[in-house]
Scaffold this active site. Structure first.
Site, PDB file in Angstrom:
ATOM      1  CB  CYS A  41      47.835  52.611  29.643  1.00  0.00           C
ATOM      2  SG  CYS A  41      49.421  52.075  30.275  1.00  0.00           S
ATOM      3  NE  ARG A  60      42.170  51.077  29.466  1.00  0.00           N
ATOM      4  CZ  ARG A  60      41.807  49.884  29.010  1.00  0.00           C
ATOM      5  NH1 ARG A  60      40.609  49.434  29.249  1.00  0.00           N
ATOM      6  NH2 ARG A  60      42.641  49.147  28.303  1.00  0.00           N
ATOM      7  CD1 TRP A  98      48.368  49.606  36.932  1.00  0.00           C
ATOM      8  CD2 TRP A  98      49.260  48.193  35.453  1.00  0.00           C
ATOM      9  NE1 TRP A  98      48.625  48.423  37.586  1.00  0.00           N
ATOM     10  CE2 TRP A  98      49.171  47.542  36.701  1.00  0.00           C
ATOM     11  CE3 TRP A  98      49.785  47.487  34.371  1.00  0.00           C
ATOM     12  CZ2 TRP A  98      49.596  46.234  36.905  1.00  0.00           C
ATOM     13  CZ3 TRP A  98      50.213  46.183  34.568  1.00  0.00           C
ATOM     14  CH2 TRP A  98      50.108  45.575  35.822  1.00  0.00           C
ATOM     15  CG  ASN A 139      46.585  49.945  26.640  1.00  0.00           C
ATOM     16  OD1 ASN A 139      47.279  49.403  27.501  1.00  0.00           O
ATOM     17  ND2 ASN A 139      45.368  49.544  26.345  1.00  0.00           N
ATOM     18  N   GLY A 140      49.863  48.975  25.859  1.00  0.00           N
ATOM     19  CA  GLY A 140      50.308  47.666  25.368  1.00  0.00           C
ATOM     20  C   GLY A 140      51.800  47.502  25.578  1.00  0.00           C
ATOM     21  CD  GLU A 181      35.970  37.718  44.647  1.00  0.00           C
ATOM     22  OE1 GLU A 181      36.895  37.137  44.067  1.00  0.00           O
ATOM     23  OE2 GLU A 181      35.695  38.915  44.440  1.00  0.00           O
ATOM     24  CE  LYS A 240      36.289  42.039  45.022  1.00  0.00           C
ATOM     25  NZ  LYS A 240      37.202  41.251  44.287  1.00  0.00           N
ATOM     26  CD  GLU A 246      40.720  43.289  44.531  1.00  0.00           C
ATOM     27  OE1 GLU A 246      39.667  42.665  44.472  1.00  0.00           O
ATOM     28  OE2 GLU A 246      41.323  43.683  43.523  1.00  0.00           O
ATOM     29  CG  HIS A 283      45.994  18.191  54.773  1.00  0.00           C
ATOM     30  ND1 HIS A 283      46.310  16.882  55.060  1.00  0.00           N
ATOM     31  CD2 HIS A 283      44.646  18.220  54.630  1.00  0.00           C
ATOM     32  CE1 HIS A 283      45.206  16.150  55.062  1.00  0.00           C
ATOM     33  NE2 HIS A 283      44.181  16.937  54.808  1.00  0.00           N
ATOM     34  CE  LYS A 335      36.432  46.794  36.852  1.00  0.00           C
ATOM     35  NZ  LYS A 335      36.093  45.931  38.011  1.00  0.00           N
TER      36      LYS A 335
END
Ligand code: AGP
Length: 610
Positions: free
Chosen positions: A2, A27, A75, A101-102, A486, A490, A493, A509, A605
């Site tokens: 947030c 955020r 968020w 926020n939290g 990575e 990418k 997401e 395997h 983010k």
């Protein structure tokens, strides 16, 4: 997560707050809201979804007269994304509003107490509990400041919180505990915000709040205090040198694309001042007071974890330092992790606020261990709490998908390996000398600048050709394995296409059972010592009729469905060219599929929850 912002001054406050929210949307963007006082009444206006929805609502509101306001972009943690769970939250008696926020961990206990006292709740959030707790404490405390502090002392968990009261229409109260909060000092105006760009158009003077601090502000002044006893704190403001332009798109369609194309500049900035002319080694004065570690533990999340995993392939051979790389959310709970006195922990975080990485740092320091932070955001929690901090010089990264930050972390990891190599005069035979490595790093910006436009074109072609795939494997060996992970991160997401990164040798395997003509594999087949092994893995996939895209170098003979030639560089420097290719492919795919590139669904983010 947030984003929060508060403004008090002489300007119309709501437009300032809305503009601030725009730069905080990275955020979280499940909902947004603002509050202010109008003719003695508290107004709270909220809307589900992005900021644009809130702006539509504000068109019919009497927002012009308020010179103090606060806002929030969310968020979701407690409660689904819905208007009733959006911030600000007001107390039942409509006197107090807060943005938060939290997470208040003991919210249920506090709520049970408040329900018994007759409070009614309309949302599923912990924030509504906190605002009602403040209102409740207001009955017994001498003033609002004491009520605010008293409630916060009872709350367990993390918060950055800003509050206003209908009877004090021009005053903001704010406090911080384990969540970012910054105070901006203007001329006849003050700001609180989760991040600096939210008020950068108005002031560069910043006071970084520490955990357990409260600030009370109006247009004329502010008081900074300890939450524990409300004793005053005197702290100088600092001047921020960021350029606001850096936080804008600069002509690109998306922040992500701009940030991918900034990587040549990022490499240059990371190298600046590190290899002074006539100096033999790599200069990292930040580490002067720390010994060279006997063993290194790298701890990080997401993309930063992939950088760390890549860095291990340099730190071990170049500096001769055994290196373990761990996901922060796992490392922090392994109390049994054996840290010898000469071990060191390197935490990597773009934001410097990732909750699990920060908690890992704190747990190491509590046990007497030394922590180096590799961070991008100046003054972030990790940067401030580590024993030493190295800044990555990527500049503000706005796109939720991290790109240039990884490049900057990789440069700094290479410099770190060279620095320690220089101190030990060690390293395995055959590894580059400091000067050879430095020259290769210095050659990167020009190579990237020259080739990135063509790489973008190839990325677009391949994305179109494979846009119907619903699954992808990404394979690599050695230092290309973290890059494969990575690449997969990418793609998933941004495009919401399922993708997995594997060590190429692991396919047989189990995972190879999934391969069929509709399940393509993106292979990092760069021209290095491991190429013959990678070629065998490609043949194994082709034998199962799997399609292969190979990211490779000119002159490598590879019969695959689609090859993508990028300029050759010796390993591990080739990673700096492969990385933007992987990023550009995911960008092109997401853009072609019409996805929200800069703000992918369900993400934020800065992950400040555990
Ligand atoms: C990657 O694109 C994501 N944004 C995410 O994995 C990110 O790298 C992770 O949350 C860690 O963030 P940090 O570097 O700010 O700690």
């Amino acid at each position: 997560m947030c984003g929060i912002i508060g403004y008090t001054g002489r300007r119309p406050a709501v437009p300032v707050v809305v503009e601030g929210l725009r730069s905080l949307e990275y955020r979280g963007y499940d909902s947004a809201g603002v509050s202010f006082v109008h003719r003695g009444s508290l107004r709270v206006i909220r809307s589900q979804g992005k900021l644009a929805n809130l702006e539509e609502r504000l068109v019919t509101e009497p927002v012009v007269t308020a010179t103090c306001a606060m806002g929030h972009t969310r968020w979701a943690t407690h409660g689904v994304p819905a208007e009733r769970n959006a911030h600000p939250h007001a107390s039942g008696d409509q006197t107090i509003a807060i943005v938060h926020n939290g997470i208040i961990e003991n919210h249920q206990e506090l709520k049970d107490e408040l329900v018994k006292l007759g409070h009614v709740f309309y949302s599923e959030t912990d924030t509504e509990v906190l605002v009602n707790l403040i209102a409740e404490r207001r009955r017994s405390e001498p003033d609002l400041l004491h009520a605010f502090a008293s409630a916060l002392r009872e709350a367990k968990g993390a918060y950055a919180v800003c509050m206003m009261h209908k009877d004090e229409p021009n005053t903001l109260y704010a406090a911080r505990m384990s969540a970012p909060l910054i105070f901006g000092v203007g001329t006849g105006e003050h700001f609180v915000a989760s991040d600096i760009p939210a008020f950068l158009p108005y002031t560069r003077q910043v006071v970084f709040l520490e955990d357990g601090e409260i600030v009370k502000a109006d247009a004329g002044g502010y008081q900074l205090m300890h939450l524990s006893d409300l004793s005053e704190i005197s702290r100088e403001s600092q001047t921020i040198l960021w350029d606001m332009q850096a936080a804008r798109k600069g002509g690109y369609r998306h922040f992500m694309l701009k940030e991918i194309f900034e990587q040549p500049r990022v490499v240059t900035d990371c190298l600046t001042g590190r290899i002074p002319h006539g100096h033999e080694g790599v200069l990292l004065p930040e580490l002067e007071h720390l010994p060279t570690p006997k063993r290194l533990h790298i701890v990080a999340c997401g993309t930063s974890f992939h950088s760390g995993s890549w860095g291990r392939h340099l730190l071990e051979p170049w500096a001769g330092i055994p290196t373990q790389v761990e996901i922060a959310s796992e490392f922090r709970y392994r109390e049994a992790t054996l840290l010898d006195a000469e071990d060191m922990v390197l935490v990597i975080s773009q934001s410097g606020e990732t909750a699990d990485t920060l908690a890992a740092l704190r747990s190491v320091r509590e046990r007497g261990g030394k922590v180096i932070g590799l961070c991008n955001v100046v003054g972030s929690s990790i940067a401030r709490e580590a024993d030493a901090v190295i800044y990555t010089q990527a500049g503000p990264e706005i796109s939720v998908a991290s790109t240039k930050a990884m490049c900057s972390q990789m440069v700094m990891l290479a410099l770190l390996a060279l620095h320690w190599k220089g101190r030990k005069e060690g390293g395995a035979p055959g590894t580059p000398s400091v000067m050879e490595a430095v020259e290769l790093l210095q050659s990167l910006p020009a190579i990237l600048d020259d080739h990135m436009p063509a790489m973008r074109e190839r990325a677009v072609e391949l994305a179109r050709a494979y846009s119907e795939a619903t699954n992808f494997f990404y394979l690599g060996r050695g230092h290309c394995f973290p890059l494969a992970c990575e690449g997969a991160l990418k793609l998933k997401e941004l495009s919401y296409i399922h993708a997995e990164g594997y060590a190429a040798g692991e396919m047989k395997h189990g995972p190879i059972a999934l391969v069929d003509p509709a399940f393509p594999t993106f292979v990092l087949a760069l021209n290095d010592a491991l190429l013959p092994k990678v070629e065998s893995n490609i043949k194994e996939i082709q034998a199962r009729r799997g399609k292969v895209i190979a990211l490779t170098n000119p002159g490598v003979d590879l019969p695959v469905d689609d090859r993508w030639d990028i300029p050759a560089m010796p390993a591990p420097f080739s990673a700096f060219v492969a990385l933007p290719a992987l990023q550009l492919f995911s960008y092109a795919m997401a853009d072609y599929l019409g996805k929200d590139v800069d703000q992918p669904r369900n993400l934020a983010k800065s992950v400040t929850v555990e």
